[in-house]
Design an enzyme around this catalytic site. Structure first.
Site, PDB file in Angstrom:
ATOM      1  N   LYS A  65       0.847  -1.195   0.000  1.00  0.00           N
ATOM      2  CA  LYS A  65       0.000   0.000   0.000  1.00  0.00           C
ATOM      3  C   LYS A  65       0.883   1.245   0.000  1.00  0.00           C
ATOM      4  O   LYS A  65       1.084   1.893   1.025  1.00  0.00           O
ATOM      5  CB  LYS A  65      -0.939  -0.022   1.209  1.00  0.00           C
ATOM      6  CG  LYS A  65      -2.407   0.092   0.785  1.00  0.00           C
ATOM      7  CD  LYS A  65      -3.368  -0.144   1.892  1.00  0.00           C
ATOM      8  CE  LYS A  65      -4.679   0.547   1.650  1.00  0.00           C
ATOM      9  NZ  LYS A  65      -5.425   0.072   0.474  1.00  0.00           N
ATOM     10  N   GLU A  94      -6.876  -5.949 -10.711  1.00  0.00           N
ATOM     11  CA  GLU A  94      -7.832  -5.313  -9.801  1.00  0.00           C
ATOM     12  C   GLU A  94      -8.183  -3.939 -10.347  1.00  0.00           C
ATOM     13  O   GLU A  94      -7.816  -3.601 -11.466  1.00  0.00           O
ATOM     14  CB  GLU A  94      -7.270  -5.253  -8.380  1.00  0.00           C
ATOM     15  CG  GLU A  94      -5.969  -4.482  -8.243  1.00  0.00           C
ATOM     16  CD  GLU A  94      -5.551  -4.284  -6.783  1.00  0.00           C
ATOM     17  OE1 GLU A  94      -6.415  -4.036  -5.930  1.00  0.00           O
ATOM     18  OE2 GLU A  94      -4.347  -4.363  -6.516  1.00  0.00           O
TER      19      GLU A  94
HETATM   20  C1  LIG Z   1      -6.469  -0.817   0.112  1.00  0.00           C
HETATM   21  C2  LIG Z   1      -6.613  -1.446  -1.230  1.00  0.00           C
HETATM   22  C3  LIG Z   1      -7.565  -2.478  -1.476  1.00  0.00           C
HETATM   23  C4  LIG Z   1      -8.556  -2.936  -0.448  1.00  0.00           C
HETATM   24  O1  LIG Z   1      -7.980  -3.548   0.663  1.00  0.00           O
HETATM   25  P1  LIG Z   1      -8.817  -3.729   2.019  1.00  0.00           P
HETATM   26  O2  LIG Z   1      -7.803  -4.264   2.966  1.00  0.00           O
HETATM   27  O3  LIG Z   1      -9.894  -4.711   1.749  1.00  0.00           O
HETATM   28  O4  LIG Z   1      -9.352  -2.389   2.382  1.00  0.00           O
HETATM   29  C5  LIG Z   1      -7.573  -3.043  -2.732  1.00  0.00           C
HETATM   30  N1  LIG Z   1      -6.744  -2.628  -3.720  1.00  0.00           N
HETATM   31  C6  LIG Z   1      -5.854  -1.626  -3.523  1.00  0.00           C
HETATM   32  C7  LIG Z   1      -4.981  -1.205  -4.647  1.00  0.00           C
HETATM   33  C8  LIG Z   1      -5.766  -1.012  -2.279  1.00  0.00           C
HETATM   34  O5  LIG Z   1      -4.885  -0.022  -2.091  1.00  0.00           O
END
Ligand SMILES: *Cc1c(COP(=O)(O)O)cnc(C)c1O
Length: 343
Positions: A186, A222
């Site tokens: 992240k 995604e």
């Molecule tokens: C934060 C995020 C998610 C979702 O993750 P959760 O832990 O379910 O909130 C999905 N894809 C990306 C690119 C993210 O940054």
């Protein structure tokens, strides 16, 4: 003793920043984290040459605190956010903020702002944003020596205000993450990369981008900020597998809910663009919405319409959504250690 709630119109809150009373700060200097403290100062003052400003050395997390049916303030699986932030830090050569201290910082920040935690039944929640960044001057490219870890909170409204509306996605010509890059952590830089693509998608009338694997452009990865789940016609839950997808905590939880609560088969495997038309339902999952249904994906003019349609969540998606939100709100018994009680 519980604090009186702030006078906020919880049901009409959007997803925006509202300054709350306290935030947590800890500084890393001379090789160690200080003890950390809560502060009322919402501003960050750093040098003009700080590592984060020059070379984007910053990572973050996102989770929520909310009020359960029996009136407790809780968070959902924050231990997984703590661990993911350690993984993110290691990948960007930042000193990890210890997982147990992360949990303590989140709990302290939420407790201090408990007057901003929306009441049960409002659909609103207190969004929690832990983050850290390189804080000292860096001009030659290298990791910073000093870092700041912070946690702030902001109340956010119900995600599906005015009802659930399935989304329309486009298959993006831009890439989100390289095969051996940073897609699985992240990092703020992943979002900087996605800004042009999302602005362009909105301009063209789409809600989100579906990103493909950058190497072959044949497999589904995604969107900019949420993982996919698909439901097959025989009700199997499928989620794409790739090492450049961000490991969503919501997605991992939904797979377990599918197996243990709904008795469905669930698998993580490579999902090809040309098999999308065979799925019965599609959803995007993440902390913000839990699941947003997807009604249509457009691949360069070719429309892939899911049988669940453009009016409502698909049947299995809805069961997954109801079960996970029930677990979060305390109306369905949670697996061990999923719910952390703050007060
Ligand atoms: C934060 C995020 C998610 C979702 O993750 P959760 O832990 O379910 O909130 C999905 N894809 C990306 C690119 C993210 O940054």
């Amino acid at each position: 003793m519980k604090m009186d709630k702030k006078n906020i119109d919880w049901k009409n809150l959007g997803f925006g920043y509202m300054q709350t009373d306290y935030r947590y700060v800890s500084n890393f200097k001379e090789g160690k984290w200080d003890e950390g403290t809560l502060t009322t100062d919402a501003n960050v003052v750093i040098n003009e040459c700080a590592g984060v400003l020059q070379y984007a050395q910053t990572i973050f997390e996102g989770l929520k605190a909310y009020t359960t049916k029996d009136g407790k303030i809780v968070t959902f699986r924050p231990d997984l956010n703590a661990q993911r932030m350690v993984d993110s830090a290691n990948r960007l050569e930042m000193p990890p903020f210890p997982a147990e201290r992360f949990l303590d910082a989140v709990a302290k920040t939420v407790k201090a702002n408990s007057a901003f935690v929306p009441p049960y039944g409002s659909g609103a929640s207190l969004y929690i944003r832990p983050y850290m960044f390189g804080a000292n001057p860096v001009i030659g490219v290298k990791p910073a020596d000093e870092y700041q870890f912070r946690v702030f909170t902001t109340p956010v409204g119900p995600y599906f205000k005015g009802g659930v509306k399935p989304l329309t996605l486009r298959v993006s010509d831009f890439d989100r993450a390289a095969p051996c890059g940073t897609g699985h952590i992240k990092a703020g830089l992943n979002y900087a990369m996605s800004m042009h693509a999302i602005v362009d998608a909105h301009k063209e009338g789409y809600d989100e981008n579906l990103y493909l694997d950058a190497a072959t452009r044949t497999k589904v990865e995604e969107t900019g900020g949420a993982n996919f789940i698909f439901i097959t016609k025989d009700k199997k839950v499928v989620t794409p597998k790739s090492n450049s997808i961000l490991p969503s905590i919501t997605r991992r939880s939904l797979l377990q809910v599918a197996k243990d609560y709904l008795g469905l088969e669930a698998e993580e495997r490579e999902v090809y663009l040309d098999e999308l038309q065979d799925f019965a339902e599609c959803g995007l999952c993440g902390t913000a919405a839990v699941i947003s249904p997807v009604g249509k994906i457009v691949d360069h003019g070719k429309e892939i319409c899911f049988p669940s349609g453009m009016e409502a969540m698909g049947e299995v998606t809805k069961q997954l959504y109801n079960t996970l939100t029930g677990i979060q709100m305390g109306t369905i018994e949670a697996p061990k250690d999923w719910i952390y009680v703050i007060e």
